[in-house]
Motif scaffolding. Structure first.
Motif, PDB file in Angstrom:
ATOM      1  N   VAL A  31       0.841  -1.202   0.000  1.00  0.00           N
ATOM      2  CA  VAL A  31       0.000   0.000   0.000  1.00  0.00           C
ATOM      3  C   VAL A  31       0.879   1.256   0.000  1.00  0.00           C
ATOM      4  O   VAL A  31       0.653   2.184  -0.772  1.00  0.00           O
ATOM      5  N   ALA A  32       1.890   1.261   0.867  1.00  0.00           N
ATOM      6  CA  ALA A  32       2.768   2.432   0.968  1.00  0.00           C
ATOM      7  C   ALA A  32       3.547   2.652  -0.321  1.00  0.00           C
ATOM      8  O   ALA A  32       3.685   3.791  -0.782  1.00  0.00           O
ATOM      9  N   ALA A  33       4.051   1.584  -0.912  1.00  0.00           N
ATOM     10  CA  ALA A  33       4.831   1.710  -2.143  1.00  0.00           C
ATOM     11  C   ALA A  33       3.990   2.330  -3.249  1.00  0.00           C
ATOM     12  O   ALA A  33       4.441   3.239  -3.956  1.00  0.00           O
ATOM     13  N   GLN A  34       2.768   1.862  -3.377  1.00  0.00           N
ATOM     14  CA  GLN A  34       1.894   2.399  -4.420  1.00  0.00           C
ATOM     15  C   GLN A  34       1.490   3.846  -4.118  1.00  0.00           C
ATOM     16  O   GLN A  34       1.553   4.707  -4.986  1.00  0.00           O
ATOM     17  N   ALA A  35       1.113   4.121  -2.886  1.00  0.00           N
ATOM     18  CA  ALA A  35       0.627   5.459  -2.516  1.00  0.00           C
ATOM     19  C   ALA A  35       1.741   6.506  -2.505  1.00  0.00           C
ATOM     20  O   ALA A  35       1.486   7.679  -2.781  1.00  0.00           O
ATOM     21  N   LEU A  36       2.965   6.079  -2.191  1.00  0.00           N
ATOM     22  CA  LEU A  36       4.073   7.028  -2.048  1.00  0.00           C
ATOM     23  C   LEU A  36       5.078   6.940  -3.191  1.00  0.00           C
ATOM     24  O   LEU A  36       6.116   7.594  -3.158  1.00  0.00           O
ATOM     25  N   ASP A  37       4.765   6.120  -4.184  1.00  0.00           N
ATOM     26  CA  ASP A  37       5.632   5.941  -5.354  1.00  0.00           C
ATOM     27  C   ASP A  37       7.044   5.511  -4.946  1.00  0.00           C
ATOM     28  O   ASP A  37       8.039   6.149  -5.295  1.00  0.00           O
TER      29      ASP A  37
END
Length: 154
Positions: A31-37
């Motif tokens: 989730v963090a990787a996708q949301a924070l690029d």
């Protein structure tokens, strides 16, 4: 500290499957990787590294995993609610289903600590935890953190 401003709008997941702490942290990293690029493996490794220092399971079904990461310009957060609680080595030995993860720049000290304190304080409330478990939409989750922060600031 405005918790609602830390929470990335695309970083809220209300139903995530995991059967272990490691899988739960993978969900958070994804989730963090996708949301924070960011690169998912790097986020996951940073979360795991932090967990080696001690569990981020606060008790009452709550965990606040956190890590410092290059590529972030300020403290950011994601929220993951697990479908089924998982064993997490929390301080009370209860399984975790609510995960509020914080990410900070490597050299950010004070802001990161203020964010950890504010999130921990908000999630200490049994009423807040129950509302987070019952919320049906991303907007409802976001509103709970904005509302809670406003109440504590007054």
């Amino acid at each position: 500290m405005d918790i609602g401003e830390l929470l990335v709008r695309d970083g809220v997941v209300l139903k995530s499957g995991a059967s272990s702490k490691r899988q739960a942290l993978h969900s958070v990293a994804s989730v963090a990787a996708q949301a924070l690029d960011l690169e998912e493996a790097r986020v996951f490794d940073a979360l795991l590294e932090r967990e080696t220092l001690g569990s981020t399971g606060l008790g009452s079904g709550v965990a606040v995993p956190h890590a410092r990461l290059e590529g972030i310009d300020r403290v950011r957060a994601v929220f993951v609610r697990l479908d089924t609680p998982v064993a997490y080595d929390a301080v009370d030995d209860r399984p975790v289903d609510l995960m509020f993860a914080l990410f900070a720049p490597p050299r950010d000290g004070a802001e990161h600590l203020r964010a950890l304190a504010a999130v921990s304080r908000a999630l200490r409330s049994s009423e807040m935890r129950e509302q987070l478990r019952q919320a049906r939409t991303v907007d409802a989750i976001h509103a709970l953190f904005v509302r809670d922060d406003t109440a504590t600031a007054a």
